[in-house]
Enzyme design. Sequence first.
Site, PDB file in Angstrom:
ATOM      1  N   HIS A   1       1.824   4.296  -3.074  1.00 24.24           N
ATOM      2  CA  HIS A   1       1.898   5.760  -2.986  1.00 24.24           C
ATOM      3  C   HIS A   1       3.280   6.249  -3.423  1.00 24.24           C
ATOM      4  O   HIS A   1       3.409   7.208  -4.193  1.00 24.24           O
ATOM      5  CB  HIS A   1       1.657   6.220  -1.543  1.00 24.24           C
ATOM      6  CG  HIS A   1       0.266   5.999  -1.059  1.00 24.24           C
ATOM      7  ND1 HIS A   1      -0.855   6.305  -1.805  1.00 24.24           N
ATOM      8  CD2 HIS A   1      -0.197   5.521   0.136  1.00 24.24           C
ATOM      9  CE1 HIS A   1      -1.943   6.024  -1.105  1.00 24.24           C
ATOM     10  NE2 HIS A   1      -1.567   5.544   0.069  1.00 24.24           N
TER      11      HIS A   1
ATOM     12  N   HIS B   1       0.847  -1.208   0.000  1.00 28.02           N
ATOM     13  CA  HIS B   1       0.000   0.000   0.000  1.00 28.02           C
ATOM     14  C   HIS B   1       0.876   1.249   0.000  1.00 28.02           C
ATOM     15  O   HIS B   1       0.696   2.160  -0.820  1.00 28.02           O
ATOM     16  CB  HIS B   1      -0.901  -0.017   1.235  1.00 28.02           C
ATOM     17  CG  HIS B   1      -1.726   1.229   1.399  1.00 28.02           C
ATOM     18  ND1 HIS B   1      -3.077   1.266   1.139  1.00 28.02           N
ATOM     19  CD2 HIS B   1      -1.390   2.486   1.812  1.00 28.02           C
ATOM     20  CE1 HIS B   1      -3.538   2.488   1.375  1.00 28.02           C
ATOM     21  NE2 HIS B   1      -2.532   3.249   1.794  1.00 28.02           N
ATOM     22  N   GLU B   2       1.830   1.271   0.919  1.00 28.84           N
ATOM     23  CA  GLU B   2       2.708   2.445   1.014  1.00 28.84           C
ATOM     24  C   GLU B   2       3.617   2.564  -0.204  1.00 28.84           C
ATOM     25  O   GLU B   2       3.873   3.661  -0.699  1.00 28.84           O
ATOM     26  CB  GLU B   2       3.540   2.384   2.299  1.00 28.84           C
ATOM     27  CG  GLU B   2       2.716   2.374   3.586  1.00 28.84           C
ATOM     28  CD  GLU B   2       1.790   3.575   3.717  1.00 28.84           C
ATOM     29  OE1 GLU B   2       2.064   4.623   3.104  1.00 28.84           O
ATOM     30  OE2 GLU B   2       0.782   3.471   4.443  1.00 28.84           O
TER      31      GLU B   2
END
Length: 213
Positions: free
Chosen positions: A57, A53-54
């Site tokens: 980004h 997820h990170e």
Amino acid sequence: MIKFTASEVRDLIIAFIVISLCFGIANTGRDMNALAQILPPIMVGVGLGFILHELGHKFVSMKYGYWAEFKLWPQGLLFALVTSFFGFVFAAPGAVYTYANYMTDEINGRISIAGPIVNIVLALIFLLIATWVYPTAFYSPTARLVFVICSLGYSINSFLAAFNLLPIGNLDGSKVLNWNVGIWIATIGIAGIMTLLYMTIGVENIVRLIIGF
């Protein structure tokens, strides 16, 4: 090429461990034996879900030419730990900070939606694998373990996607909503349905419906 600082790697590891523990506590309460058993499978689901997820980004930010770095939020980790004892996890251990002098709502929205989309895709992959191994899980301990891991992976990633798409404060949902209402509705709708399904009928029943078992 994605580059990491030493402090960023440290923060990611700390957040990964604590968030895994939080989801373990939320699922088992204060039962230490159950926590010890469920923690490794949860770490697989949380590890892939949280880290990717990170990285989603970070990758999109750097694709647009910005420097991006994950930073720990100690207060968020503490709050996640406290809420886990009440059976749910307010997962806000930190965030990827994108450094830019100026950023349009569209670019900010694209960077923000990358994380939840990663979680949605991961959840579907976990569900696909769970569906594949389910018929053999009744007599194969290995298949049963894989099914448990994938069930937790589906549940955790669905929740992470839905949670992060809430249009609250600095969560991803606020930025996606500012960029494109239609895309926000579609993504939070998908994540919300996926989360609602596992909360109401459970992953095993979802799989049984898929294969007509």
